[in-house]
Write a protein that holds these residues in place. Structure first.
Motif, PDB file in Angstrom:
ATOM      1  N   VAL A  64       0.832  -1.206   0.000  1.00  0.00           N
ATOM      2  CA  VAL A  64       0.000   0.000   0.000  1.00  0.00           C
ATOM      3  C   VAL A  64       0.866   1.256   0.000  1.00  0.00           C
ATOM      4  N   LYS A  65       1.945   1.243   0.765  1.00  0.00           N
ATOM      5  CA  LYS A  65       2.844   2.391   0.803  1.00  0.00           C
ATOM      6  C   LYS A  65       3.492   2.610  -0.563  1.00  0.00           C
ATOM      7  N   TRP A  66       3.934   1.523  -1.218  1.00  0.00           N
ATOM      8  CA  TRP A  66       4.564   1.637  -2.535  1.00  0.00           C
ATOM      9  C   TRP A  66       3.590   2.175  -3.570  1.00  0.00           C
ATOM     10  N   VAL A  67       2.344   1.655  -3.556  1.00  0.00           N
ATOM     11  CA  VAL A  67       1.348   2.099  -4.539  1.00  0.00           C
ATOM     12  C   VAL A  67       1.002   3.566  -4.310  1.00  0.00           C
ATOM     13  N   SER A  68       0.843   3.993  -3.055  1.00  0.00           N
ATOM     14  CA  SER A  68       0.499   5.394  -2.793  1.00  0.00           C
ATOM     15  C   SER A  68       1.653   6.320  -3.193  1.00  0.00           C
ATOM     16  N   PHE A  72       1.703   9.275  -6.875  1.00  0.00           N
ATOM     17  CA  PHE A  72       1.917  10.705  -6.763  1.00  0.00           C
ATOM     18  C   PHE A  72       3.365  11.144  -7.002  1.00  0.00           C
ATOM     19  N   SER A  73       4.252  10.270  -7.393  1.00  0.00           N
ATOM     20  CA  SER A  73       5.654  10.634  -7.537  1.00  0.00           C
ATOM     21  C   SER A  73       6.038  10.826  -9.003  1.00  0.00           C
ATOM     22  N   PRO A  74       6.572  12.005  -9.367  1.00  0.00           N
ATOM     23  CA  PRO A  74       7.012  12.194 -10.759  1.00  0.00           C
ATOM     24  C   PRO A  74       8.250  11.363 -11.094  1.00  0.00           C
TER      25      PRO A  74
END
Length: 190
Positions: A64-68, A72-74
């Motif tokens: 979940v942390k990786w997907v979130s 949102f990360s360019p």
């Protein structure tokens, strides 16, 4: 975040609901459906008792942390774009190499076959001339080189000089095949 006291009632409740559902499936749909549902029902308690709940919780939280962070990360999106570029470039390069190798193979076979044809024509014609002039004094052509010659008994130079037993006696070259010819005649083949 992770607590054993919280997960025991969850796993036990899921297993109990599964066992009840398996009982009803056994009565309504037969033994195969009931046994299959019972197998699924005992899995939550098996996971709890082996300590895999903590593992699954850790893996799930990291996912979940990786997907979130991924959404949102360019930086992550630029990495995905580079993966896409690599996924396009590598197969295209492989296809280009295969095409170049095929062209090189066609050129090499074309050169080899052209050289062989020119060389074999010259060798074939000289061999045909030699074969045609060997015994009869006639000149042969390239057409005659590929055809087998018929041997007729009693005509032409059918006998040759032999040195059997040290004597200069003439022998028939087909004398060796008389036994085979006799067998074929007896069987009605020749």
């Amino acid at each position: 975040m992770y607590d054993d006291a919280t997960w025991f009632p969850v796993c036990a409740g899921l297993s109990a609901l599964g066992v009840v559902a398996a009982f009803f499936a056994f009565r309504r749909r037969g033994a195969a459906a009931g046994i299959r549902l019972f197998g699924w029902a005992v899995l939550p308690m098996a996971i709890y008792l082996t300590g895999m709940v903590r593992l699954l919780w850790t893996v799930g939280a990291a996912l979940v942390k990786w997907v979130s962070g991924f959404v949102f990360s360019p930086y992550v999106w630029s990495g995905l774009a580079l993966f896409g570029v690599a996924a396009i470039c590598l197969p295209v390069a492989a296809a280009m190499r295969r095409r170049q190798a095929a062209r090189a193979g066609e050129v090499e076979t074309g050169r080899a076959s052209t050289g062989t044809r020119a060389g074999s024509g010259a060798v074939g014609s000289s061999a045909a001339g030699t074969a045609g002039t060997a015994g009869s004094g006639r000149t042969g052509t390239a057409k005659d080189a590929g055809k087998p010659k018929q041997v007729e008994q009693g005509k032409g130079p059918a006998k040759r000089q032999g040195t059997k037993g040290g004597k200069g006696k003439e022998e028939d070259p087909l004398a060796e095949f008389e036994d085979i010819d006799e067998i074929l005649k007896r069987r009605g083949i020749s």
